[in-house]
Design a protein around this motif. Structure first.
Motif, PDB file in Angstrom:
ATOM      1  N   SER A 212       0.832  -1.206   0.000  1.00  0.00           N
ATOM      2  CA  SER A 212       0.000   0.000   0.000  1.00  0.00           C
ATOM      3  C   SER A 212       0.873   1.265   0.000  1.00  0.00           C
ATOM      4  O   SER A 212       1.697   1.462   0.896  1.00  0.00           O
ATOM      5  N   ILE A 213       0.672   2.100  -1.003  1.00  0.00           N
ATOM      6  CA  ILE A 213       1.464   3.328  -1.095  1.00  0.00           C
ATOM      7  C   ILE A 213       1.098   4.269   0.070  1.00  0.00           C
ATOM      8  O   ILE A 213       1.974   4.907   0.655  1.00  0.00           O
ATOM      9  N   ASN A 214      -0.179   4.309   0.406  1.00  0.00           N
ATOM     10  CA  ASN A 214      -0.608   5.165   1.532  1.00  0.00           C
ATOM     11  C   ASN A 214       0.084   4.744   2.827  1.00  0.00           C
ATOM     12  O   ASN A 214       0.506   5.581   3.616  1.00  0.00           O
ATOM     13  N   GLU A 215       0.166   3.431   3.025  1.00  0.00           N
ATOM     14  CA  GLU A 215       0.816   2.920   4.236  1.00  0.00           C
ATOM     15  C   GLU A 215       2.298   3.304   4.229  1.00  0.00           C
ATOM     16  O   GLU A 215       2.854   3.694   5.251  1.00  0.00           O
ATOM     17  N   ALA A 216       2.900   3.231   3.055  1.00  0.00           N
ATOM     18  CA  ALA A 216       4.312   3.607   2.928  1.00  0.00           C
ATOM     19  C   ALA A 216       4.516   5.075   3.307  1.00  0.00           C
ATOM     20  O   ALA A 216       5.482   5.415   3.998  1.00  0.00           O
ATOM     21  N   PHE A 217       3.594   5.933   2.887  1.00  0.00           N
ATOM     22  CA  PHE A 217       3.686   7.356   3.253  1.00  0.00           C
ATOM     23  C   PHE A 217       3.547   7.539   4.762  1.00  0.00           C
ATOM     24  O   PHE A 217       4.214   8.357   5.371  1.00  0.00           O
ATOM     25  N   ASP A 218       2.619   6.766   5.368  1.00  0.00           N
ATOM     26  CA  ASP A 218       2.380   6.890   6.816  1.00  0.00           C
ATOM     27  C   ASP A 218       3.598   6.449   7.624  1.00  0.00           C
ATOM     28  O   ASP A 218       3.854   6.951   8.709  1.00  0.00           O
ATOM     29  N   ILE A 219       4.308   5.462   7.103  1.00  0.00           N
ATOM     30  CA  ILE A 219       5.365   4.830   7.884  1.00  0.00           C
ATOM     31  C   ILE A 219       6.754   5.357   7.556  1.00  0.00           C
ATOM     32  O   ILE A 219       7.529   5.688   8.439  1.00  0.00           O
ATOM     33  N   GLY A 220       7.084   5.387   6.274  1.00  0.00           N
ATOM     34  CA  GLY A 220       8.485   5.500   5.877  1.00  0.00           C
ATOM     35  C   GLY A 220       9.062   6.900   5.851  1.00  0.00           C
ATOM     36  O   GLY A 220       8.383   7.880   5.543  1.00  0.00           O
ATOM     37  N   ASP A 221      10.383   6.973   6.174  1.00  0.00           N
ATOM     38  CA  ASP A 221      11.163   8.172   5.891  1.00  0.00           C
ATOM     39  C   ASP A 221      11.634   8.074   4.446  1.00  0.00           C
ATOM     40  O   ASP A 221      12.001   9.060   3.822  1.00  0.00           O
ATOM     41  N   ARG A 222      11.661   6.848   3.999  1.00  0.00           N
ATOM     42  CA  ARG A 222      12.166   6.572   2.667  1.00  0.00           C
ATOM     43  C   ARG A 222      11.282   5.486   2.064  1.00  0.00           C
ATOM     44  O   ARG A 222      10.901   4.536   2.759  1.00  0.00           O
ATOM     45  N   ILE A 223      10.951   5.674   0.794  1.00  0.00           N
ATOM     46  CA  ILE A 223      10.123   4.659   0.131  1.00  0.00           C
ATOM     47  C   ILE A 223      10.916   4.071  -1.020  1.00  0.00           C
ATOM     48  O   ILE A 223      11.365   4.797  -1.909  1.00  0.00           O
ATOM     49  N   VAL A 224      11.095   2.762  -0.980  1.00  0.00           N
ATOM     50  CA  VAL A 224      11.773   2.071  -2.081  1.00  0.00           C
ATOM     51  C   VAL A 224      10.700   1.303  -2.839  1.00  0.00           C
ATOM     52  O   VAL A 224      10.020   0.445  -2.269  1.00  0.00           O
ATOM     53  N   VAL A 225      10.537   1.678  -4.115  1.00  0.00           N
ATOM     54  CA  VAL A 225       9.507   1.032  -4.929  1.00  0.00           C
ATOM     55  C   VAL A 225      10.167  -0.049  -5.773  1.00  0.00           C
ATOM     56  O   VAL A 225      11.153   0.205  -6.470  1.00  0.00           O
ATOM     57  N   LEU A 226       9.629  -1.243  -5.657  1.00  0.00           N
ATOM     58  CA  LEU A 226      10.205  -2.378  -6.390  1.00  0.00           C
ATOM     59  C   LEU A 226       9.292  -2.785  -7.536  1.00  0.00           C
ATOM     60  O   LEU A 226       8.072  -2.803  -7.402  1.00  0.00           O
ATOM     61  N   LYS A 227       9.917  -3.084  -8.688  1.00  0.00           N
ATOM     62  CA  LYS A 227       9.145  -3.695  -9.777  1.00  0.00           C
ATOM     63  C   LYS A 227       9.718  -5.087 -10.012  1.00  0.00           C
ATOM     64  O   LYS A 227      10.803  -5.412  -9.517  1.00  0.00           O
ATOM     65  N   ARG A 228       9.009  -5.889 -10.752  1.00  0.00           N
ATOM     66  CA  ARG A 228       9.445  -7.274 -10.977  1.00  0.00           C
ATOM     67  C   ARG A 228      10.648  -7.311 -11.915  1.00  0.00           C
ATOM     68  O   ARG A 228      10.637  -6.582 -12.902  1.00  0.00           O
ATOM     69  N   PRO A 229      11.641  -8.173 -11.657  1.00  0.00           N
ATOM     70  CA  PRO A 229      11.845  -8.997 -10.473  1.00  0.00           C
ATOM     71  C   PRO A 229      12.728  -8.260  -9.462  1.00  0.00           C
ATOM     72  O   PRO A 229      13.937  -8.260  -9.609  1.00  0.00           O
ATOM     73  N   ALA A 230      12.139  -7.727  -8.458  1.00  0.00           N
ATOM     74  CA  ALA A 230      12.799  -6.984  -7.369  1.00  0.00           C
ATOM     75  C   ALA A 230      13.898  -6.056  -7.865  1.00  0.00           C
ATOM     76  O   ALA A 230      15.030  -6.118  -7.418  1.00  0.00           O
ATOM     77  N   GLU A 231      13.549  -5.230  -8.828  1.00  0.00           N
ATOM     78  CA  GLU A 231      14.461  -4.156  -9.262  1.00  0.00           C
ATOM     79  C   GLU A 231      13.898  -2.873  -8.693  1.00  0.00           C
ATOM     80  O   GLU A 231      12.676  -2.713  -8.582  1.00  0.00           O
ATOM     81  N   ILE A 232      14.802  -1.947  -8.371  1.00  0.00           N
ATOM     82  CA  ILE A 232      14.313  -0.707  -7.769  1.00  0.00           C
ATOM     83  C   ILE A 232      13.812   0.237  -8.873  1.00  0.00           C
ATOM     84  O   ILE A 232      14.556   0.612  -9.773  1.00  0.00           O
ATOM     85  N   ALA A 233      12.531   0.575  -8.761  1.00  0.00           N
ATOM     86  CA  ALA A 233      11.943   1.515  -9.720  1.00  0.00           C
ATOM     87  C   ALA A 233      12.135   2.945  -9.227  1.00  0.00           C
ATOM     88  O   ALA A 233      12.450   3.844 -10.005  1.00  0.00           O
ATOM     89  N   HIS A 234      11.953   3.164  -7.927  1.00  0.00           N
ATOM     90  CA  HIS A 234      12.135   4.491  -7.325  1.00  0.00           C
ATOM     91  C   HIS A 234      12.672   4.322  -5.918  1.00  0.00           C
ATOM     92  O   HIS A 234      12.362   3.350  -5.240  1.00  0.00           O
ATOM     93  N   ASP A 235      13.464   5.272  -5.505  1.00  0.00           N
ATOM     94  CA  ASP A 235      13.988   5.291  -4.145  1.00  0.00           C
ATOM     95  C   ASP A 235      13.799   6.728  -3.658  1.00  0.00           C
ATOM     96  O   ASP A 235      14.547   7.626  -4.043  1.00  0.00           O
ATOM     97  N   LEU A 236      12.775   6.932  -2.847  1.00  0.00           N
ATOM     98  CA  LEU A 236      12.335   8.293  -2.537  1.00  0.00           C
ATOM     99  C   LEU A 236      12.483   8.619  -1.062  1.00  0.00           C
ATOM    100  O   LEU A 236      12.243   7.771  -0.201  1.00  0.00           O
ATOM    101  N   ARG A 237      12.842   9.855  -0.800  1.00  0.00           N
ATOM    102  CA  ARG A 237      12.965  10.310   0.580  1.00  0.00           C
ATOM    103  C   ARG A 237      11.727  11.149   0.901  1.00  0.00           C
ATOM    104  O   ARG A 237      11.369  12.051   0.150  1.00  0.00           O
ATOM    105  N   ILE A 238      11.089  10.837   2.009  1.00  0.00           N
ATOM    106  CA  ILE A 238       9.866  11.539   2.401  1.00  0.00           C
ATOM    107  C   ILE A 238      10.124  12.259   3.718  1.00  0.00           C
ATOM    108  O   ILE A 238      10.821  11.741   4.584  1.00  0.00           O
ATOM    109  N   SER A 239       9.560  13.431   3.855  1.00  0.00           N
ATOM    110  CA  SER A 239       9.697  14.125   5.134  1.00  0.00           C
ATOM    111  C   SER A 239       8.326  14.611   5.595  1.00  0.00           C
ATOM    112  O   SER A 239       7.377  14.621   4.798  1.00  0.00           O
TER     113      SER A 239
END
Lengths: 260, 269
Positions: A212-239
């Motif tokens: 859940s992207i919403n859950e990631a926003f609620d929890i993370g300082d940083r969001i790492v988005v993975l696409k198949r097969p576990a490659e990093i699509a985005h690595d974002l810093r949230i404040s």
């Protein structure tokens, strides 16, 4: 080594100087002909609260199992606190705690005895175990339920006991595998907030898997988005300053890259 | 409705429920006893002795040490045989779960053993061994070992994988893993296996004593048969049944205490 994109907000650079708690170097994991993780490079620094986001089957849980030492990589190197979590499994006793998707409470133990479980593995004295467990149950609003067996507790209460069990060992690293996905939205939101607050207050490093992207926003300082097969699509810093409009923009971007 | 009335109603409901439970437990035996007693009026004592005679013999066995010691000897043989079979079965079960080669080797052997009748083991024991107690212990172990082993294997294999992973995530030592996870997880099935094997063992021990012993309930039954003493045969049989019931009650009590964590549903099957 993969570094987070400075997408949001622009002025929050990633602390590259921080000692990396978790390092993936060209990690690959195959199950027969299926490649679950493909040459993944990732660093997670000390004290970071990272949300790993991705669709079902993108390799999140495989990464999780490799970090926790329950699974060995097929290629590359996984290091946690400078050690190999699979080969040096016992070294991590007391240094790593996991909150699973379902509560996984031992049905034959009361709430307090479940919280004491990790402490028993660390040979903490009985009195000290009880003191720590009671304090965590109290902190998570479960005072008065310490002698209840899991079947007598609600889903939210059980998951709180499992969070208390993870925090009680005072492990430096917390791994969470979609721990609130089975709960209703209101309980889930409340527990997310409690969890993030506890992690920050206790200066833990935490890896939080979610779809859940919403859950990631609620929890993370940083969001790492993975696409198949576990490659990093985005690595974002949230404040905390990230605005709703920016979050909406990021969400759209994540949706677009995951739907490709 | 005030508190006193509520508790009085609850008490009377409890009394009715308890009364019904006792009635349905006792009623079948009362009917059987009545039919037997009725039959004893028309048949000779060596076919249907009066229940009063049977009761007197039961009391006589309980009050006479030389006779009571026969009952206790049989009880000890049952428990000793079960304990021996359980220990060996638990070790074999663990080995079979740990090693697929051990599993492949032992499974067909134990299945083969299961097919051997208890009486055959009695004959083998008489031919192979001299000591009476060792013969009986051997027979008891040989007949109950396969069931215990397979039940231990089943219990270990059916342990919840999620809970195993959770426990492993705390990196326990071997002993802690066993005491905190394995033992409580397999205990329900182990107790059930004891209950099942207790019944089997009580039947086998009588056969073993009947053929190869000079004491115990089986030997006493043989004597009653030679004397054509039906009251005695019944009284000795009842001693064994009482022992089995007593031990079953003990196991049920342990279950009740050990598994109080289990959720219960108000709706029954």
């Amino acid at each position: 080594m993969r570094k987070p994109e400075s997408v949001m907000p622009q002025d929050t650079p990633f602390e590259t100087e921080s000692k990396a708690e978790i390092v993936f170097r060209s990690v690959t994991k195959r199950f027969g002909s299926l490649v679950a993780v493909d040459h993944l490079d990732l660093e997670i620094g000390q004290g970071e609260l990272v949300a790993l986001v991705g669709k079902t089957g993108c390799g999140k849980s495989t990464m999780f199992n490799m970090i926790s030492g329950l699974m060995a990589p097929s290629g590359g190197d996984v290091r946690v606190m400078g050690h190999d979590p699979f080969k040096e499994f016992d070294w991590f006793r007391g240094k790593m705690a996991i909150v699973f998707q379902n509560d996984r409470l031992l049905p034959w133990r009361t709430a307090v005895k479940n919280v004491e479980f990790g402490l028993e593995m660390l040979d903490i004295s009985k009195a000290e175990r009880r003191r720590i467990a009671m304090a965590w149950l109290d902190q998570l609003g479960l005072s008065g339920h310490e002698d209840d067996y899991p079947h007598a507790l609600s889903g939210g209460m059980r998951q709180r006991v499992s969070i208390a069990r993870a925090f009680a060992t005072n492990a430096e690293l917390l791994l969470c595998d979609e721990p609130f996905s089975a709960l209703d939205e209101i309980t889930s939101k409340r527990l997310r907030a409690e969890f993030a607050s506890l992690v920050r207050k206790n200066s833990k490093t935490a890896v939080f898997i979610t779809h859940s992207i919403n859950e990631a926003f609620d929890i993370g300082d940083r969001i790492v988005v993975l696409k198949r097969p576990a490659e990093i699509a985005h690595d974002l810093r949230i404040s905390p300053e990230t605005t709703d409009a920016e979050k909406a923009e990021i969400t759209t971007m994540i949706h677009e890259s995951l739907s490709k | 409705m005030n508190d006193a009335t509520t508790s009085s109603t609850k008490l009377s409901l409890f009394a009715v429920a308890t009364g019904q439970k006792i009635f349905w437990t006792v009623a079948p035996f009362v009917v059987i006893a009545a039919v037997w007693q009725f039959a004893s009026q028309f048949f000779p004592p060596f076919l249907f002795p009066s229940l009063v005679d049977v009761f007197a013999r039961v009391i006589d066995i309980l009050m006479t040490w030389s006779k009571l010691s026969s009952v206790l000897t049989t009880a000890m043989r049952i428990l000793g045989g079960l304990a021996g079979a359980f220990v060996i079965g638990a070790i074999l079960g663990f080995v079979m779960v740990q090693s697929k080669y051990a599993d492949r080797f032992l499974s067909p052997v134990l299945t083969f053993f299961q097919g051997i009748p208890a009486l055959s083991w009695v004959v083998f024991a008489i031919i192979w061994f001299h000591g009476v107690e060792f013969r009986i212990l051997f027979i008891m172990i040989a007949t109950t070992l396969p069931a215990f082993t397979f039940q231990v294997v089943g219990a270990l294999r059916s342990m919840n994988k999620d809970l195993l992973e959770m426990v492993m995530s705390f990196r326990p030592g071997r002993l802690k893993f066993f005491t905190a996870m394995v033992l409580p997880a397999v205990l329900p099935e182990i107790l059930t296996s004891w209950k099942v094997n207790l019944g089997n063992a009580s039947r086998v021990v009588v056969v073993a004593e009947l053929v190869g012993s000079s004491g115990g309930v089986g030997f006493q039954l043989l004597r009653q048969q030679q004397l054509f003493d039906m009251a005695g045969a019944l009284a000795w049989t009842l001693q064994l049944v009482f022992f089995v019931l007593l031990f079953q009650r003990l196991l049920s009590f342990i279950e009740k205490v050990a598994f109080r964590y289990r959720a219960t549903s108000e709706r029954r099957l």
